[in-house]
Design a protein around this motif. Sequence first.
Motif, PDB file in Angstrom:
ATOM      1  N   GLY A  57      -9.898  -2.285  -3.693  1.00 31.95           N
ATOM      2  CA  GLY A  57      -9.304  -3.316  -4.533  1.00 31.95           C
ATOM      3  C   GLY A  57      -9.101  -4.637  -3.787  1.00 31.95           C
ATOM      4  O   GLY A  57      -9.728  -4.893  -2.753  1.00 31.95           O
ATOM      5  N   GLY A  58      -8.186  -5.449  -4.314  1.00 30.51           N
ATOM      6  CA  GLY A  58      -7.973  -6.802  -3.796  1.00 30.51           C
ATOM      7  C   GLY A  58      -7.572  -6.846  -2.321  1.00 30.51           C
ATOM      8  O   GLY A  58      -7.995  -7.743  -1.585  1.00 30.51           O
ATOM      9  N   PHE A  59      -6.770  -5.872  -1.860  1.00 33.32           N
ATOM     10  CA  PHE A  59      -6.343  -5.902  -0.460  1.00 33.32           C
ATOM     11  C   PHE A  59      -7.503  -5.628   0.494  1.00 33.32           C
ATOM     12  O   PHE A  59      -7.517  -6.119   1.609  1.00 33.32           O
ATOM     13  CB  PHE A  59      -5.167  -4.948  -0.223  1.00 33.32           C
ATOM     14  N   HIS A  79      -1.539  -7.200  -7.589  1.00 36.79           N
ATOM     15  CA  HIS A  79      -0.663  -6.713  -8.654  1.00 36.79           C
ATOM     16  C   HIS A  79      -0.384  -5.223  -8.450  1.00 36.79           C
ATOM     17  O   HIS A  79       0.551  -4.665  -8.995  1.00 36.79           O
ATOM     18  CB  HIS A  79      -1.241  -7.013 -10.050  1.00 36.79           C
ATOM     19  N   ASP A  80      -1.228  -4.588  -7.600  1.00 37.91           N
ATOM     20  CA  ASP A  80      -1.048  -3.183  -7.236  1.00 37.91           C
ATOM     21  C   ASP A  80      -1.730  -2.950  -5.891  1.00 37.91           C
ATOM     22  O   ASP A  80      -2.241  -3.903  -5.287  1.00 37.91           O
ATOM     23  CB  ASP A  80      -1.661  -2.265  -8.322  1.00 37.91           C
ATOM     24  N   VAL A  81      -1.747  -1.695  -5.411  1.00 35.83           N
ATOM     25  CA  VAL A  81      -2.516  -1.343  -4.223  1.00 35.83           C
ATOM     26  C   VAL A  81      -3.448  -0.201  -4.617  1.00 35.83           C
ATOM     27  O   VAL A  81      -3.007   0.767  -5.243  1.00 35.83           O
ATOM     28  CB  VAL A  81      -1.618  -0.917  -3.044  1.00 35.83           C
ATOM     29  N   ASP A  82      -4.743  -0.351  -4.290  1.00 37.29           N
ATOM     30  CA  ASP A  82      -5.752   0.624  -4.701  1.00 37.29           C
ATOM     31  C   ASP A  82      -6.291   1.390  -3.491  1.00 37.29           C
ATOM     32  O   ASP A  82      -6.601   0.788  -2.466  1.00 37.29           O
ATOM     33  CB  ASP A  82      -6.932  -0.097  -5.367  1.00 37.29           C
ATOM     34  N   PHE A  83      -6.401   2.717  -3.633  1.00 34.66           N
ATOM     35  CA  PHE A  83      -6.937   3.556  -2.563  1.00 34.66           C
ATOM     36  C   PHE A  83      -7.986   4.525  -3.105  1.00 34.66           C
ATOM     37  O   PHE A  83      -7.880   4.981  -4.254  1.00 34.66           O
ATOM     38  CB  PHE A  83      -5.841   4.405  -1.911  1.00 34.66           C
TER      39      PHE A  83
END
Length: 371
Positions: free
Chosen positions: A194-196, A204-208
């Motif tokens: 995701g964005g990080f 807006h969130d953290v994706d893994f």
Amino acid sequence: SEGPTPTSVAIVSQYACQRRTTIENNNSIFTDAFEVLAESYEFSELEGQCLAFRRAASVLKSLPCEVRRQEDIRDLPWMGEHTKAVMEDILQYGHSFEVERMLSDKKYQTLKLFTSVFGVGPKTADKWYRKGLRSFSDVLTEPSIHLNRMQQMGFLYYEDISRAVSKAEARALGSIIDEAVRAITPDGILALTGGFRREKEFGHDVDFIVTTPEPGRENSLLPDIIERLKQEGILLYCDYQASTLDISKLPCPRFEAMDHFAKCFLILQLEGSKVEGGLSRSKEGGRGWKAVRVDLVSPPVDRYAFALLGWTGSRQFERDLRRFARLERQMVLDNHTLYDKTKKEFLAAQTEKDIFAHLGLEYIEPWQRNA
Ligand code: ATP
Ligand code: MN
Ligand code: MN
């Protein structure tokens, strides 16, 4: 002799996957304006006009410098009459009248407010608007409205999850998820996506992505992680969706926003003490934690590269990767596979670089995919 060459004749590709777009945006004055109009067209379900503004914004984001004159955009792709007119206003007056009008439009404001709630999409927001509802308290006191659990949580934790997640908070969540994975299986694979992964400062969130080298084992991975987070007492909300992957039916012939991997959409309780430098919000009411949105997706290990590429984004970058594959290579790319329609075969990939190579594209680093 060929005569003098004009300055800045670098050709900008019409495909975001052939452009390098970092988080440094030299044209936010234009792209912010375009985003407002794109969003308003999204609310009205005018997909063509919405996409036109998103594409134009994406091109401007990739430019190494600020657009100062109308002729600076002459040779750029996706600059239509409408986008040009908006830019002309901004160049001449410092702002766009159409955008100003939209920002003060009650319907736009209300739909923007309602869709900022986790679990509320444009359709629900529009339904509420048509009922005459204009504020959160209107919604929460309207007896005919039944909120689903996701929306209830969206309102309950609104103050926290409507605020951006910082890099330090994303790192802290990475450690928490990593610890959970390690405890379940020592050879688990965890990757930030995701964005990080694109090195954005806020999200807006953290994706893994989580998986394991043992095929089939990934099916119990998310349920095990969820159970552990629950035991730790930090699981505030969980929407788990089991895998619906059927490899024999791939690739999906039409574009699907959702893929078929097991995934979960979570709200976790993040303790301030676990975040270097503290939480990114003021400590309201002395509460030392913040509710944060986390997405986990769990593909089988042989789909890992496709899943990673698909979940790294940006959405515009993903769209153009698929469009490029289809129109320039007669291939079908989705989050699960790459299929060559000419050779009638699936192309395997261990890494994202393999996928770019199959597509005949120069490799674009994750931090250059902020299209
Ligand atoms: P931010 O979270 O900071 O707003 P982001 O780029 O991380 O930005 P997300 O909405 O988290 O945005 O999505 C990350 C990526 O995951 C996107 O490329 C998107 O296409 C993909 N994605 C998100 N949800 C799904 C889903 N349900 N199925 C398939 N892909 C998804
Ligand atoms: Mn994200
Ligand atoms: Mn997400």
